[in-house]
Design a protein around this motif. Sequence first.
Motif, PDB file in Angstrom:
ATOM      1  N   ARG A 266       0.838  -1.192   0.000  1.00 40.45           N
ATOM      2  CA  ARG A 266       0.000   0.000   0.000  1.00 40.45           C
ATOM      3  C   ARG A 266       0.878   1.249   0.000  1.00 40.45           C
ATOM      4  O   ARG A 266       2.021   1.218   0.437  1.00 40.45           O
ATOM      5  CB  ARG A 266      -0.953   0.013   1.199  1.00 40.45           C
ATOM      6  CG  ARG A 266      -0.273   0.196   2.550  1.00 40.45           C
ATOM      7  CD  ARG A 266      -1.303   0.081   3.676  1.00 40.45           C
ATOM      8  NE  ARG A 266      -0.700   0.245   4.992  1.00 40.45           N
ATOM      9  CZ  ARG A 266      -1.355   0.073   6.135  1.00 40.45           C
ATOM     10  NH1 ARG A 266      -2.643  -0.288   6.131  1.00 40.45           N
ATOM     11  NH2 ARG A 266      -0.734   0.242   7.288  1.00 40.45           N
ATOM     12  N   GLN A 267       0.293   2.321  -0.498  1.00 41.88           N
ATOM     13  CA  GLN A 267       0.991   3.594  -0.525  1.00 41.88           C
ATOM     14  C   GLN A 267       0.018   4.682  -0.121  1.00 41.88           C
ATOM     15  O   GLN A 267      -0.968   4.954  -0.822  1.00 41.88           O
ATOM     16  CB  GLN A 267       1.575   3.885  -1.910  1.00 41.88           C
ATOM     17  CG  GLN A 267       2.453   5.109  -1.939  1.00 41.88           C
ATOM     18  CD  GLN A 267       3.281   5.195  -3.210  1.00 41.88           C
ATOM     19  OE1 GLN A 267       2.986   4.553  -4.211  1.00 41.88           O
ATOM     20  NE2 GLN A 267       4.341   5.990  -3.169  1.00 41.88           N
ATOM     21  N   ALA A 268       0.306   5.287   1.013  1.00 42.56           N
ATOM     22  CA  ALA A 268      -0.511   6.395   1.509  1.00 42.56           C
ATOM     23  C   ALA A 268      -0.009   7.698   0.902  1.00 42.56           C
ATOM     24  O   ALA A 268       1.147   7.794   0.472  1.00 42.56           O
ATOM     25  CB  ALA A 268      -0.436   6.452   3.030  1.00 42.56           C
ATOM     26  N   PRO A 269      -0.846   8.719   0.861  1.00 43.82           N
ATOM     27  CA  PRO A 269      -0.434  10.009   0.289  1.00 43.82           C
ATOM     28  C   PRO A 269       0.823  10.540   0.964  1.00 43.82           C
ATOM     29  O   PRO A 269       0.897  10.616   2.197  1.00 43.82           O
ATOM     30  CB  PRO A 269      -1.634  10.910   0.569  1.00 43.82           C
ATOM     31  CG  PRO A 269      -2.786   9.991   0.660  1.00 43.82           C
ATOM     32  CD  PRO A 269      -2.257   8.737   1.290  1.00 43.82           C
ATOM     33  N   GLY A 270       1.811  10.898   0.158  1.00 45.67           N
ATOM     34  CA  GLY A 270       3.036  11.464   0.687  1.00 45.67           C
ATOM     35  C   GLY A 270       3.990  10.475   1.310  1.00 45.67           C
ATOM     36  O   GLY A 270       5.009  10.880   1.879  1.00 45.67           O
ATOM     37  N   LYS A 271       3.669   9.187   1.235  1.00 43.22           N
ATOM     38  CA  LYS A 271       4.519   8.172   1.845  1.00 43.22           C
ATOM     39  C   LYS A 271       5.010   7.169   0.803  1.00 43.22           C
ATOM     40  O   LYS A 271       4.472   7.084  -0.295  1.00 43.22           O
ATOM     41  CB  LYS A 271       3.766   7.444   2.956  1.00 43.22           C
ATOM     42  CG  LYS A 271       3.389   8.331   4.128  1.00 43.22           C
ATOM     43  CD  LYS A 271       2.829   7.519   5.278  1.00 43.22           C
ATOM     44  CE  LYS A 271       2.534   8.395   6.477  1.00 43.22           C
ATOM     45  NZ  LYS A 271       2.001   7.601   7.621  1.00 43.22           N
ATOM     46  N   GLU A 272       6.034   6.404   1.189  1.00 43.34           N
ATOM     47  CA  GLU A 272       6.544   5.384   0.298  1.00 43.34           C
ATOM     48  C   GLU A 272       5.642   4.139   0.340  1.00 43.34           C
ATOM     49  O   GLU A 272       4.918   3.906   1.306  1.00 43.34           O
ATOM     50  CB  GLU A 272       7.970   5.009   0.709  1.00 43.34           C
ATOM     51  CG  GLU A 272       8.975   6.126   0.508  1.00 43.34           C
ATOM     52  CD  GLU A 272      10.392   5.679   0.745  1.00 43.34           C
ATOM     53  OE1 GLU A 272      11.317   6.476   0.468  1.00 43.34           O
ATOM     54  OE2 GLU A 272      10.603   4.544   1.206  1.00 43.34           O
ATOM     55  N   ARG A 273       5.728   3.363  -0.722  1.00 44.54           N
ATOM     56  CA  ARG A 273       4.979   2.114  -0.768  1.00 44.54           C
ATOM     57  C   ARG A 273       5.533   1.152   0.286  1.00 44.54           C
ATOM     58  O   ARG A 273       6.745   1.039   0.460  1.00 44.54           O
ATOM     59  CB  ARG A 273       5.089   1.484  -2.160  1.00 44.54           C
ATOM     60  CG  ARG A 273       4.154   0.329  -2.412  1.00 44.54           C
ATOM     61  CD  ARG A 273       4.191  -0.102  -3.860  1.00 44.54           C
ATOM     62  NE  ARG A 273       3.732   0.950  -4.767  1.00 44.54           N
ATOM     63  CZ  ARG A 273       3.487   0.770  -6.061  1.00 44.54           C
ATOM     64  NH1 ARG A 273       3.653  -0.430  -6.598  1.00 44.54           N
ATOM     65  NH2 ARG A 273       3.093   1.766  -6.809  1.00 44.54           N
ATOM     66  N   GLU A 274       4.624   0.488   1.003  1.00 44.11           N
ATOM     67  CA  GLU A 274       5.051  -0.430   2.050  1.00 44.11           C
ATOM     68  C   GLU A 274       4.383  -1.781   1.898  1.00 44.11           C
ATOM     69  O   GLU A 274       3.255  -1.881   1.395  1.00 44.11           O
ATOM     70  CB  GLU A 274       4.727   0.146   3.436  1.00 44.11           C
ATOM     71  CG  GLU A 274       3.250   0.335   3.718  1.00 44.11           C
ATOM     72  CD  GLU A 274       2.960   0.756   5.157  1.00 44.11           C
ATOM     73  OE1 GLU A 274       3.889   0.786   5.977  1.00 44.11           O
ATOM     74  OE2 GLU A 274       1.788   1.034   5.451  1.00 44.11           O
ATOM     75  N   LEU A 275       5.079  -2.810   2.352  1.00 44.12           N
ATOM     76  CA  LEU A 275       4.555  -4.162   2.304  1.00 44.12           C
ATOM     77  C   LEU A 275       3.501  -4.347   3.397  1.00 44.12           C
ATOM     78  O   LEU A 275       3.734  -3.976   4.550  1.00 44.12           O
ATOM     79  CB  LEU A 275       5.691  -5.161   2.499  1.00 44.12           C
ATOM     80  CG  LEU A 275       5.338  -6.642   2.484  1.00 44.12           C
ATOM     81  CD1 LEU A 275       4.796  -7.051   1.130  1.00 44.12           C
ATOM     82  CD2 LEU A 275       6.569  -7.475   2.842  1.00 44.12           C
ATOM     83  N   VAL A 276       2.367  -4.919   3.028  1.00 44.66           N
ATOM     84  CA  VAL A 276       1.273  -5.132   3.973  1.00 44.66           C
ATOM     85  C   VAL A 276       1.172  -6.603   4.369  1.00 44.66           C
ATOM     86  O   VAL A 276       1.110  -6.935   5.555  1.00 44.66           O
ATOM     87  CB  VAL A 276      -0.066  -4.665   3.372  1.00 44.66           C
ATOM     88  CG1 VAL A 276      -1.222  -5.002   4.312  1.00 44.66           C
ATOM     89  CG2 VAL A 276      -0.035  -3.185   3.067  1.00 44.66           C
ATOM     90  N   ALA A 277       1.135  -7.482   3.376  1.00 43.23           N
ATOM     91  CA  ALA A 277       0.959  -8.907   3.658  1.00 43.23           C
ATOM     92  C   ALA A 277       1.532  -9.729   2.517  1.00 43.23           C
ATOM     93  O   ALA A 277       1.485  -9.311   1.366  1.00 43.23           O
ATOM     94  CB  ALA A 277      -0.519  -9.239   3.847  1.00 43.23           C
ATOM     95  N   THR A 278       2.056 -10.893   2.875  1.00 42.08           N
ATOM     96  CA  THR A 278       2.618 -11.783   1.869  1.00 42.08           C
ATOM     97  C   THR A 278       1.893 -13.116   1.869  1.00 42.08           C
ATOM     98  O   THR A 278       1.448 -13.596   2.919  1.00 42.08           O
ATOM     99  CB  THR A 278       4.110 -12.038   2.121  1.00 42.08           C
ATOM    100  OG1 THR A 278       4.272 -12.659   3.409  1.00 42.08           O
ATOM    101  CG2 THR A 278       4.904 -10.760   2.081  1.00 42.08           C
ATOM    102  N   SER A 279       1.800 -13.699   0.686  1.00 44.39           N
ATOM    103  CA  SER A 279       1.181 -15.015   0.525  1.00 44.39           C
ATOM    104  C   SER A 279       2.110 -15.854  -0.330  1.00 44.39           C
ATOM    105  O   SER A 279       1.972 -15.897  -1.551  1.00 44.39           O
ATOM    106  CB  SER A 279      -0.185 -14.871  -0.141  1.00 44.39           C
ATOM    107  OG  SER A 279      -0.785 -16.134  -0.329  1.00 44.39           O
TER     108      SER A 279
END
Length: 120
Positions: A38-51
């Motif tokens: 996910r990527q929130a406004p003004g922030k870097e993309r981050e890992l949320v969950a892996t499968s």
Amino acid sequence: QVQLVESGGGSVQPGGSLRLSCVASGSFASINFMAWYRQAPGKERELVATSPGGRSSGYADSVKGRFTVSRDNAKNTMYLQMNSLKSEDTAVYYCNAVITDRTRDVRPYWGKGTLVTVSS
């Protein structure tokens, strides 16, 4: 040509739930790994969950106990069940998959994202 398409985003109040889906389509041999970012406004993309498929799923600390990732291999689909949503979960959610294509090349693919807005 492989495509990843996310769906299920929308607007929800804090404490609510949403279920995201990611469908992989096209001609390929196998899906090796899938994940949600996910990527929130003004922030870097981050890992949320892996499968990883066949192994235990992984979660960012910020979503543990609230989000659940699952896969339906027969449908080439990954899901993200999001419960107890918070305003800080607001972001564009992206599907990522590592796929082996028909030529046996292994490469990552990204969907275009689906927007999740958590607000009262």
